[in-house]
Design a protein around this motif. Structure first.
Motif, mmCIF file in Angstrom:
data_model
loop_
_atom_site.group_PDB
_atom_site.id
_atom_site.type_symbol
_atom_site.label_atom_id
_atom_site.label_comp_id
_atom_site.label_asym_id
_atom_site.label_seq_id
_atom_site.Cartn_x
_atom_site.Cartn_y
_atom_site.Cartn_z
ATOM 1 N N GLY A 190 0.801 -1.224 0.000
ATOM 2 C CA GLY A 190 0.000 0.000 0.000
ATOM 3 C C GLY A 190 0.826 1.263 0.000
ATOM 4 N N SER A 191 1.834 1.328 0.871
ATOM 5 C CA SER A 191 2.700 2.501 0.935
ATOM 6 C C SER A 191 3.948 2.135 1.730
ATOM 7 C CB SER A 191 1.982 3.683 1.608
ATOM 8 O OG SER A 191 1.575 3.323 2.925
ATOM 9 N N ASP B 177 3.301 6.126 -2.232
ATOM 10 C CA ASP B 177 1.974 5.543 -2.072
ATOM 11 C C ASP B 177 1.695 4.704 -3.308
ATOM 12 O OD1 ASP B 177 -0.858 5.098 -2.190
ATOM 13 O OD2 ASP B 177 -1.152 6.777 -0.803
ATOM 14 N N TYR B 178 1.730 3.370 -3.150
ATOM 15 C CA TYR B 178 1.575 2.473 -4.288
ATOM 16 C C TYR B 178 0.132 2.380 -4.782
ATOM 17 C CZ TYR B 178 6.205 1.032 -2.762
ATOM 18 O OH TYR B 178 7.523 1.022 -2.386
ATOM 19 N N VAL B 179 -0.821 2.775 -3.960
ATOM 20 C CA VAL B 179 -2.221 2.758 -4.380
ATOM 21 C C VAL B 179 -2.514 3.962 -5.271
ATOM 22 C CG1 VAL B 179 -4.618 2.801 -3.610
ATOM 23 C CG2 VAL B 179 -2.906 1.516 -2.303
ATOM 24 N N PHE C 161 6.269 -0.234 6.124
ATOM 25 C CA PHE C 161 5.277 -0.693 5.143
ATOM 26 C C PHE C 161 3.862 -0.431 5.653
ATOM 27 C CE2 PHE C 161 9.036 -3.430 4.436
ATOM 28 C CZ PHE C 161 9.285 -3.106 3.110
ATOM 29 N N GLY C 162 3.054 0.164 4.803
ATOM 30 C CA GLY C 162 1.679 0.458 5.161
ATOM 31 C C GLY C 162 1.469 1.787 5.850
ATOM 32 N N LYS C 163 2.531 2.439 6.311
ATOM 33 C CA LYS C 163 2.390 3.739 6.952
ATOM 34 C C LYS C 163 2.047 4.789 5.901
ATOM 35 C CE LYS C 163 4.853 7.071 9.878
ATOM 36 N NZ LYS C 163 6.125 7.362 10.594
ATOM 37 N N PRO C 164 1.008 5.607 6.153
ATOM 38 C CA PRO C 164 0.582 6.590 5.153
ATOM 39 C C PRO C 164 1.703 7.525 4.712
ATOM 40 C CG PRO C 164 -1.042 6.405 6.894
ATOM 41 C CD PRO C 164 0.152 5.624 7.350
ATOM 42 N N VAL C 165 1.628 7.911 3.446
ATOM 43 C CA VAL C 165 2.601 8.821 2.849
ATOM 44 C C VAL C 165 1.872 10.062 2.360
ATOM 45 C CG1 VAL C 165 4.171 9.159 0.896
ATOM 46 C CG2 VAL C 165 4.193 6.989 2.160
ATOM 47 N N GLU C 166 2.403 11.232 2.705
ATOM 48 C CA GLU C 166 1.802 12.476 2.242
ATOM 49 C C GLU C 166 2.484 12.910 0.951
ATOM 50 O OE1 GLU C 166 1.696 15.528 5.167
ATOM 51 O OE2 GLU C 166 0.671 14.287 6.667
ATOM 52 N N ALA C 167 1.762 12.823 -0.143
ATOM 53 C CA ALA C 167 2.295 13.225 -1.447
ATOM 54 C C ALA C 167 1.137 13.636 -2.330
ATOM 55 C CB ALA C 167 3.064 12.082 -2.090
ATOM 56 N N ALA C 168 1.292 14.764 -3.006
ATOM 57 C CA ALA C 168 0.237 15.256 -3.892
ATOM 58 C C ALA C 168 0.855 16.053 -5.021
ATOM 59 C CB ALA C 168 -0.761 16.122 -3.122
ATOM 60 N N GLU C 169 0.202 16.049 -6.175
ATOM 61 C CA GLU C 169 0.673 16.857 -7.295
ATOM 62 C C GLU C 169 0.533 18.333 -6.952
ATOM 63 O OE1 GLU C 169 -0.097 15.733 -11.491
ATOM 64 O OE2 GLU C 169 -1.563 14.345 -10.607
#
Length: 299
Positions: A76-77, A102-104, A275-283
């Motif tokens: 997931g991330s 974030d792989y999702v 693994f699985g911990k949320p990642v903050e990333a945005a365009e």
């Protein structure tokens, strides 16, 4: 997990596409004066996992290495630390970074520290998506807070090394092209038993196995790097997830030269944790994208 640069002396690096790409001068600024001139997704790629069956490390080393990109994507991330060491006959430079993927959502963010001696200052912030990279650097001649947007096909190395890091999705995706894999042994890192493999990979085959826009960067690197059998070391856990990978890329610091003294070696290390911990990333929003004029120079 399917969709998922290089130091050099000014004027000697093989970067014709950088000159014509809007905003690509940002990369040149960050790397000028130094030693030389996966994108992952949630589907596609190769995997022999049966539906519903838990992921596990394959007994065959080559299969284990090739499967690691897909298995890692199914977490997931994940968070990451990167190191990029560029070495030529004259200089050496080290870039370090941190971030996650974030792989999702198929998006990642990295913050890369620019080493002393670069023509720019500050850090490079990079947002990566399959086939696209956004770059921000306070030391470049770009308005503060603005970003440049690039298609990785505009970059000779596909953004595998030119922004000071190999993003975690591309680093893992390259392993889909593994051609040789030998089991080195088992090492315990932070209480986790990791299986160490060593071999070589083919970026063109990795691009084909990855497919889509995620394979574009790998394919560009395959065309540019002078050593086609890319050496790697990979560490996988019992589930087959990738915890660390070291890949060594080589390109000609003098365009067209095959002489050893003109080669630049780039050792890229990517470590994956949480693994699985949320990642903050945005365009970045469209209003924050800066279009550099062809005549503009970052210097």
């Amino acid at each position: 997990m399917t969709d998922q640069q290089r130091g050099g002396r000014p004027g000697r690096r093989p970067r014709p596409h950088l000159r014509s790409a809007a905003g690509a001068a940002l990369l040149a600024a960050a790397l000028a004066g130094l030693s030389a001139g996966c994108a992952a997704g949630s589907s596609g790629g190769s995997s022999d996992r049966q539906s519903g069956a838990p992921d596990q490390l394959a007994a065959d080393p080559l299969t284990a290495v090739r499967n690691s990109a897909d298995i890692t994507g199914r977490t997931g991330s994940a968070h990451t630390a990167t190191e990029l060491v560029t070495e030529s006959s004259e200089k050496k430079a080290v870039f370090t970074g941190t971030g996650g993927y974030d792989y999702v959502k198929r998006i990642g963010r990295l913050e890369v520290q620019v080493p002393p001696g670069a023509a720019t200052t500050g850090k490079i912030v990079e947002v990566v998506l399959p086939g696209t990279v956004y770059l921000q650097n306070s030391g470049a001649k770009v308005p503060e807070g603005k970003w440049v947007k690039l298609d990785v096909r505009q970059l000779p190395d596909g953004n595998l090394v030119s922004s000071g890091a190999t993003d975690p999705a591309s680093a893992a995706g390259a392993l889909r092209g593994a051609q040789k894999a030998d089991a080195v042994g088992t090492e315990t890192v932070d209480g986790v038993a990791l299986h160490h493999y060593r071999g070589t990979l083919d970026l063109a085959k990795a691009a084909d196995a990855t497919g889509g826009r995620g394979g574009d960067g790998l394919r560009m690197g395959a065309q540019t790097f002078t050593v086609k059998e890319v050496p790697y070391d990979a560490w996988l856990d019992d589930q087959g997830r990738l915890h660390k990978v070291v890949e060594v890329f080589t390109f000609a610091g003098v365009a067209g030269s095959k002489e050893a003294k003109d080669q630049v070696k780039v050792t890229s290390t990517t470590s994956v944790t949480d693994f699985g911990k949320p990642v903050e990333a945005a365009e970045p929003p469209a209003s924050d994208i800066y279009a550099m004029k062809p005549s503009e120079s970052p210097k």
